[in-house]
Design an enzyme around this catalytic site. Structure first.
Site, PDB file in Angstrom:
ATOM      1  N   GLY A  70     -24.419 -47.558 -16.955  1.00 33.70           N
ATOM      2  CA  GLY A  70     -24.127 -46.829 -16.074  1.00 33.70           C
ATOM      3  C   GLY A  70     -25.546 -46.187 -15.820  1.00 33.70           C
ATOM      4  O   GLY A  70     -26.396 -46.223 -14.982  1.00 33.70           O
ATOM      5  N   GLU A  97     -17.607 -47.005 -13.304  1.00 32.51           N
ATOM      6  CA  GLU A  97     -16.154 -46.869 -13.821  1.00 32.51           C
ATOM      7  C   GLU A  97     -16.561 -47.006 -15.698  1.00 32.51           C
ATOM      8  O   GLU A  97     -16.692 -48.151 -15.798  1.00 32.51           O
ATOM      9  CB  GLU A  97     -15.229 -47.829 -13.913  1.00 32.51           C
ATOM     10  N   GLY A 142     -18.413 -50.618 -17.860  1.00 34.78           N
ATOM     11  CA  GLY A 142     -18.755 -50.320 -19.166  1.00 34.78           C
ATOM     12  C   GLY A 142     -19.134 -48.962 -19.595  1.00 34.78           C
ATOM     13  O   GLY A 142     -18.762 -47.728 -19.690  1.00 34.78           O
ATOM     14  N   SER A 143     -20.103 -49.231 -20.644  1.00 39.77           N
ATOM     15  CA  SER A 143     -21.176 -47.952 -21.286  1.00 39.77           C
ATOM     16  C   SER A 143     -21.687 -46.984 -20.204  1.00 39.77           C
ATOM     17  O   SER A 143     -22.143 -47.071 -18.786  1.00 39.77           O
ATOM     18  CB  SER A 143     -21.571 -48.191 -22.173  1.00 39.77           C
ATOM     19  N   CYS A 151     -11.041 -48.460 -22.039  1.00 38.87           N
ATOM     20  CA  CYS A 151     -11.437 -46.863 -21.497  1.00 38.87           C
ATOM     21  C   CYS A 151     -10.963 -45.651 -21.646  1.00 38.87           C
ATOM     22  O   CYS A 151     -11.518 -44.601 -22.060  1.00 38.87           O
ATOM     23  CB  CYS A 151     -12.212 -46.842 -20.143  1.00 38.87           C
TER      24      CYS A 151
END
Ligand code: NAD
Length: 509
Positions: A247, A264, A242-243, A298
């Site tokens: 994270g 990721e 995700g963003s 992404c």
């Protein structure tokens, strides 16, 4: 264009969704506060009940209990579940692909491709089940053997993003199951229906091969449900996609309890185009990477760093291709760019474009909303903006189709610009000069986890390790030796002599 009569269309899409869920073996969910919407019209398809705290706790408990036996099942036998899952995915590729289109808005070819990626990773994991190799090292002591063995880790918590609603789950789950782990999956609350379908397929695969279906658990909801999973010390590995913002919350929480994290996160991917590049090939690669998936990958190409000698002709080629891109209903043939996921993405795109122009950027084309799809659906024409410098807005990831074009004169300066962002996921160089290509791939070249030559930044194969550096989080998933993240390593020394020599020649007598 293919205008949609929103109310009728949403009704029709709802019926289609229910049919697909049935075909994929998933029960229609109990209604609740979680709204599953389609970006095609912005309308609601179904509602679901988010998992309560007690349900999350029970799912982790079931996964932890299932792990106790699962870890001792030989890996090639564990792979039977993944083999069956691959067969079911082949059988249902079109249905699951269509559900991805309905829920995430991807065009048919990309949605099918996402399911193909799931099949590919299952095949990879199947072969891997016989290759979870440890090394044997020479011991310094006579009559001793030194080796390492890899063991299952435990419960893997998988948190996934809306834009790859099924492939990222499969990357994690196929490997985790073969490695002897059990899985608790928290999908994006924007794509709960594809998650229901995948859960039902993996459960069916487990039952049909005689494995315990409890090895896979599904919980539904937003960040608060994810946060509970992240904080649970029974979860050995949190694999979160995700963003960067997410994270930054998840990583310290997992570190606090000494759990493992596989992150990721966002990218801000660039391509360098040198004077020797094949401009036709470069333009094709750039258009797919920048405008494909409506810029919601992404790995989407967001920055183009072009030598001053070729910037004019290259931008001309790309903008003329952009003007021909069909934007519209992703279910319709010939459409290459579907909708943004929601109004927030549209607003973020408009704000970024305004900031870029305030910084002196020149809008070459695109950026405008494509009308005719109702108030709640957000279709945009992909934008190209020529920037005088890499300003703050260019260094951020805006999850929408904006391509910023920057110019360079000297390759060292281009690489500096390229690396001058906080993220480090994917990168590319278009060149026919081998020195320039090698320079880009060298230690002082691209600082990303993925660095390509003469192909765009998006569309990775599952055989390589996938992931990025810096704020992208450092995780690696999918191929190569990424499986090691899902296992624990033990170093074993076996003494088969009658003596007890100590390491480093130490005498203790
Ligand atoms: P997001 O960060 O909003 O959400 C991702 C997931 O995290 C969702 O399941 C969400 O519910 C969950 N989450 C949010 N807050 C949480 C918290 N505090 N604790 C635990 N879980 C939490 O991202 P998104 O909008 O769904 O996806 C787009 C972003 O994902 C982009 O930044 C994109 O670059 C990134 N992405 C990265 C990769 C990669 O492999 N590097 C792949 C796909 C998407």
């Amino acid at each position: 264009m293919n205008p949609i009569q929103t109310e009728d269309s949403t009704r029709e899409l709802r019926a289609r969704t229910e049919g697909l869920l049935r075909a994929l073996g998933a029960k229609t969910p109990e209604p609740g506060e979680l709204s599953a919407r389609t970006p095609i019209t912005g309308g609601e398809l179904l509602t679901l009940r988010p998992s309560s705290a007690a349900e999350v706790d029970a799912a982790v408990e079931r996964a932890a209990a299932a792990f106790r036996d699962w870890r001792t099942v030989p890996a090639p036998q564990r792979a039977a579940v993944v083999r069956r899952l691959a067969q079911l995915l082949v059988e249902h590729q079109d249905e699951l692909g269509e559900l991805v289109t309905l829920e995430a808005g991807k065009i048919g070819a990309e949605a099918r491709g996402e399911v193909q990626e799931m099949i590919d990773i299952c095949e990879f994991a199947l072969g891997l089940s016989r290759q979870l190799y440890g090394r044997t090292m020479p011991s310094e002591r006579p009559g001793h053997r030194l080796m390492e063995t890899w063991h299952p880790l435990g419960v893997v918590g998988v948190i996934s993003a809306f834009n790859f609603p099924v492939a990222v789950w499969a990357w994690n789950t196929a490997l985790a199951l073969v490695c002897g782990d059990t899985v608790v999956w928290k999908p994006s609350d924007m794509t709960p229906l594809t998650a229901l379908a995948c859960h039902s397929l993996v459960q069916r695969a487990a039952v049909e091969v005689g494995a315990n279906p409890e090895v896979h658990q599904l919980i539904q909801g937003g960040g608060e449900v994810g946060a509970q999973l992240v904080g649970d010390s029974r979860v050995a590995l949190v694999s979160a996609t995700g963003s960067v913002r997410m994270g930054q919350i998840v990583a310290p929480r997992v570190a606090e309890r000494f759990g493992r994290c596989l992150l990721e996160l966002g990218g801000n991917n660039a391509a360098v185009v040198t004077p020797s590049a094949d401009l036709d090939l470069a333009a094709r690669g750039i258009v797919f990477a920048a405008a494909g998936t409506a810029g919601q990958r992404c790995t989407s190409l967001r920055r183009l760093i072009v030598h001053a000698d070729v910037v004019g002709p290259l931008v001309e080629r790309i903008s003329s291709a952009y003007r021909q891109l069909r934007v519209g209903n992703p279910l319709a043939d010939g459409v290459l760019v579907g909708p943004l996921i929601n109004g927030r993405s549209y607003t973020a795109m408009q704000e970024a474009l305004a900031r870029a122009q305030a910084d002196g950027g020149e809008l070459i084309c695109g950026g405008e909303r494509v009308e005719g799809f109702g108030d709640d659906a957000f279709y945009v024409r992909p934008a190209i903006v020529r920037m005088p410098a890499q300003t703050a807005v260019v260094r951020e990831e805006t999850f929408a189709p904006i391509l910023y074009v920057l110019t360079y004169h000297d390759l060292d300066a281009a690489i500096e610009l390229h690396n001058g962002v906080p993220q480090g996921l994917s990168s590319a160089i278009f060149t026919r000069n081998q020195r320039d290509a090698e320079r880009f791939l060298a230690a002082d070249g691209s600082d990303c986890g993925i660095a390509n030559v003469n192909i765009g930044t998006s569309g990775a194969e599952i055989g390589g390790a996938f992931g990025g550096e810096k704020q992208t989080g450092g995780g690696r998933e999918s191929g190569s030796d990424s499986w090691k993240a899902y296992m624990r390593r033990a170093t074993n020394t076996v003494n088969y002599s009658t003596e007890l020599p100590l390491a480093q020649g130490i005498r203790f007598e």
